[in-house]
Motif scaffolding. Sequence first.
Motif, mmCIF file in Angstrom:
data_model
loop_
_atom_site.group_PDB
_atom_site.id
_atom_site.type_symbol
_atom_site.label_atom_id
_atom_site.label_comp_id
_atom_site.label_asym_id
_atom_site.label_seq_id
_atom_site.Cartn_x
_atom_site.Cartn_y
_atom_site.Cartn_z
ATOM 1 N N UNK A 174 41.305 -33.979 33.108
ATOM 2 C CA UNK A 174 41.628 -35.130 33.968
ATOM 3 C C UNK A 174 41.110 -34.870 35.375
ATOM 4 N N UNK A 175 41.363 -33.688 35.893
ATOM 5 C CA UNK A 175 40.927 -33.359 37.258
ATOM 6 C C UNK A 175 39.414 -33.461 37.416
ATOM 7 N N UNK A 176 38.694 -33.055 36.401
ATOM 8 C CA UNK A 176 37.239 -33.053 36.477
ATOM 9 C C UNK A 176 36.634 -34.456 36.457
ATOM 10 N N UNK A 177 37.400 -35.456 36.035
ATOM 11 C CA UNK A 177 36.835 -36.807 35.949
ATOM 12 C C UNK A 177 36.566 -37.419 37.309
ATOM 13 N N UNK A 178 37.253 -36.956 38.345
ATOM 14 C CA UNK A 178 37.108 -37.568 39.675
ATOM 15 C C UNK A 178 37.010 -36.492 40.752
ATOM 16 N N UNK A 179 36.202 -35.451 40.492
ATOM 17 C CA UNK A 179 36.018 -34.418 41.498
ATOM 18 C C UNK A 179 35.546 -35.057 42.799
ATOM 19 N N UNK A 180 36.045 -34.544 43.905
ATOM 20 C CA UNK A 180 35.703 -35.097 45.201
ATOM 21 C C UNK A 180 36.757 -36.048 45.742
#
Length: 100
Positions: A45-51
Motif C-alpha cells: 500500500x505504501x509503495x503505491x503513492x511514494x512521495x
Amino acid sequence: MTVKNLSNISGEAPSPSLSAPLQALWWLKKGGLTLGPEWEKAHAICQTREGERDHDLVHALAHWIEGDVGNADYWYARAHEKRGSDIKSEWTRIVGVLSI
C-alpha cells in the motif's frame, strides 16, 4: 477515527472507508507490528503513492518494523518527520497524525 477503532483487527480486512495509509497501519497492527504477510500488504500500500507524506510516513514505520533503520530514517526524512522512541508508540502517534 480513533486509535481504538483502528486497533479493532478482528476482521479479515480493514474498512474500505479508511484512507490507504490508515489501511496500511491496520495491516501492520493486524500482523502484530512484525514481518509477515500483513506487513507485505501494508508495504505494498505504501509503495503505491511514494512521495505523498502520509504514505511515506507509514512506509518509514514499515521499514522500522522490518529492522532496516537506515531505510526507515530515509522515509521519515521524506515525510519531514523523525523516528519516535519505540514502534508501538510510534504506530499510535502516526494513527493520530493521519486521523486529524
